[in-house]
Scaffold this motif. Structure first.
Motif, short mmCIF file in Angstrom:
data_model
loop_
_atom_site.label_atom_id
_atom_site.label_comp_id
_atom_site.label_asym_id
_atom_site.label_seq_id
_atom_site.Cartn_x
_atom_site.Cartn_y
_atom_site.Cartn_z
N GLY A 1 -12.90 -45.56 -18.14
CA GLY A 1 -13.88 -45.77 -19.16
C GLY A 1 -13.43 -45.17 -20.47
N GLU A 2 -14.35 -45.08 -21.40
CA GLU A 2 -14.07 -44.52 -22.70
C GLU A 2 -14.84 -43.21 -22.89
OE1 GLU A 2 -16.29 -47.13 -25.58
OE2 GLU A 2 -15.14 -48.66 -24.54
N PRO A 3 -14.36 -42.36 -23.79
CA PRO A 3 -15.06 -41.09 -24.02
C PRO A 3 -16.51 -41.34 -24.45
CG PRO A 3 -12.93 -41.10 -25.11
CD PRO A 3 -13.17 -42.49 -24.60
N ALA A 4 -17.41 -40.50 -23.96
CA ALA A 4 -18.83 -40.64 -24.30
C ALA A 4 -19.45 -39.28 -24.50
CB ALA A 4 -19.56 -41.39 -23.18
N LEU A 5 -20.60 -39.27 -25.13
CA LEU A 5 -21.41 -38.06 -25.32
C LEU A 5 -20.68 -36.98 -26.08
CD1 LEU A 5 -22.93 -37.85 -21.73
CD2 LEU A 5 -24.00 -38.82 -23.76
N GLY A 6 -19.68 -37.34 -26.88
CA GLY A 6 -18.95 -36.35 -27.65
C GLY A 6 -18.00 -35.51 -26.82
N VAL A 7 -17.75 -35.92 -25.58
CA VAL A 7 -16.83 -35.18 -24.71
C VAL A 7 -15.42 -35.64 -25.03
CG1 VAL A 7 -16.15 -34.70 -22.33
CG2 VAL A 7 -18.57 -35.00 -22.89
N PRO A 8 -14.54 -34.72 -25.44
CA PRO A 8 -13.19 -35.13 -25.81
C PRO A 8 -12.35 -35.49 -24.59
CG PRO A 8 -13.40 -32.75 -25.92
CD PRO A 8 -14.77 -33.30 -25.60
N GLU A 9 -11.32 -36.30 -24.82
CA GLU A 9 -10.35 -36.57 -23.77
C GLU A 9 -9.38 -35.40 -23.74
OE1 GLU A 9 -8.97 -40.76 -22.88
OE2 GLU A 9 -9.42 -40.88 -25.03
N GLY A 10 -8.82 -35.13 -22.60
CA GLY A 10 -7.86 -34.03 -22.49
C GLY A 10 -8.55 -32.71 -22.24
N ALA A 11 -7.75 -31.66 -22.23
CA ALA A 11 -8.25 -30.32 -21.90
C ALA A 11 -9.12 -29.77 -23.03
CB ALA A 11 -7.08 -29.39 -21.63
N PHE A 12 -10.20 -29.12 -22.66
CA PHE A 12 -11.07 -28.43 -23.62
C PHE A 12 -11.88 -27.39 -22.87
CE2 PHE A 12 -13.59 -31.89 -21.99
CZ PHE A 12 -14.87 -31.39 -21.87
N ARG A 13 -12.41 -26.42 -23.60
CA ARG A 13 -13.26 -25.40 -23.00
C ARG A 13 -14.70 -25.89 -23.00
NH1 ARG A 13 -11.43 -19.41 -24.99
NH2 ARG A 13 -9.36 -19.51 -24.07
N TYR A 14 -15.41 -25.55 -21.93
CA TYR A 14 -16.79 -25.98 -21.79
C TYR A 14 -17.64 -24.77 -21.41
CZ TYR A 14 -20.80 -28.81 -20.59
OH TYR A 14 -22.05 -29.36 -20.57
N ASP A 15 -18.65 -24.47 -22.20
CA ASP A 15 -19.53 -23.33 -21.94
C ASP A 15 -20.67 -23.79 -21.03
OD1 ASP A 15 -21.21 -21.14 -21.92
OD2 ASP A 15 -21.14 -20.84 -24.08
N THR A 16 -20.63 -23.37 -19.80
CA THR A 16 -21.64 -23.80 -18.83
C THR A 16 -23.01 -23.20 -19.12
OG1 THR A 16 -20.97 -22.04 -17.32
CG2 THR A 16 -19.97 -24.21 -17.00
N ASP A 17 -23.08 -22.19 -19.97
CA ASP A 17 -24.37 -21.58 -20.29
C ASP A 17 -25.19 -22.42 -21.27
OD1 ASP A 17 -23.92 -19.39 -18.68
OD2 ASP A 17 -23.12 -18.15 -20.30
N VAL A 18 -24.55 -23.37 -21.95
CA VAL A 18 -25.28 -24.15 -22.95
C VAL A 18 -25.33 -25.64 -22.61
CG1 VAL A 18 -24.81 -22.54 -24.83
CG2 VAL A 18 -23.23 -24.41 -24.40
N SER A 19 -24.99 -26.00 -21.41
CA SER A 19 -24.98 -27.40 -21.01
C SER A 19 -26.39 -27.94 -20.89
CB SER A 19 -24.27 -27.58 -19.67
OG SER A 19 -24.33 -28.92 -19.27
N SER A 20 -26.59 -29.15 -21.40
CA SER A 20 -27.89 -29.79 -21.24
C SER A 20 -27.79 -31.06 -20.41
CB SER A 20 -28.49 -30.10 -22.61
OG SER A 20 -27.61 -30.89 -23.36
N LEU A 21 -26.58 -31.38 -19.95
CA LEU A 21 -26.41 -32.56 -19.10
C LEU A 21 -26.89 -32.24 -17.69
CD1 LEU A 21 -22.87 -33.87 -20.08
CD2 LEU A 21 -25.05 -35.04 -20.40
N PRO A 22 -27.80 -33.04 -17.16
CA PRO A 22 -28.30 -32.76 -15.81
C PRO A 22 -27.21 -32.85 -14.76
CG PRO A 22 -29.22 -34.82 -16.70
CD PRO A 22 -28.37 -34.22 -17.76
N ASN A 23 -27.14 -31.85 -13.91
CA ASN A 23 -26.21 -31.77 -12.78
C ASN A 23 -24.74 -31.63 -13.18
OD1 ASN A 23 -28.30 -32.02 -10.87
ND2 ASN A 23 -28.34 -34.21 -11.27
N PHE A 24 -24.44 -31.50 -14.46
CA PHE A 24 -23.05 -31.36 -14.88
C PHE A 24 -22.49 -30.01 -14.45
CE2 PHE A 24 -19.54 -30.67 -17.84
CZ PHE A 24 -18.88 -31.88 -17.75
#
Length: 134
Positions: A1-24
């Motif tokens: 698929g294509e990138p969605a929701l502003g999530v970049p392709e490739g490696a990036f840091r993700y702060d799990t404390d601020v996630s609003s995506l359900p079940n992510f």
């Protein structure tokens, strides 16, 4: 698929404390370093970006590293770092609360002054010379 929701392709840091995506986060927390998985997330109908509401988005992720936030210990030494004049955590707290309250009062006063100025300006019907506007 294509990138969605502003999530970049490739490696990036993700702060799990601020996630609003359900079940992510729940799907990420099952993984260790070097592990990969694929999962789907259903975007809720009240999602801020109405263009993707109701979508099912597929993610393929690999955990490269896991970082842990280390918060400073709340003690007098920390208090002196954030408020140099404070000798104790309680003094720093009082200083910060007083400044916040003062800022709110200042904002209220400024809003009142603006409202009075606008009200006076609405009542006046005078021509102001162009030289005074600049």
């Amino acid at each position: 698929g294509e990138p969605a929701l502003g999530v970049p392709e490739g490696a990036f840091r993700y702060d799990t404390d601020v996630s609003s995506l359900p079940n992510f986060v729940e799907n990420l927390e099952k993984l260790g370093v070097g592990e990969e998985t694929e999962f789907d997330v259903d975007i809720p109908q009240d999602w801020p970006d109405e263009n993707v509401r109701g979508w099912q988005v597929s993610f393929k992720v690999k955990v490269n590293e896991i970082f842990e936030k280390k918060l400073p210990e709340l003690n007098d030494a920390f208090a002196a770092q954030i408020v140099p004049t404070a000798r104790t955590l309680e003094e720093a707290r009082e200083f910060l609360l007083k400044n916040i309250a003062g800022g709110k009062e200042e904002a209220k006063l400024q809003a009142l002054q603006n409202a009075v100025t606008e009200s006076i300006a609405d009542c006046l019907d005078i021509a102001i010379p162009e030289s005074m506007v600049r």
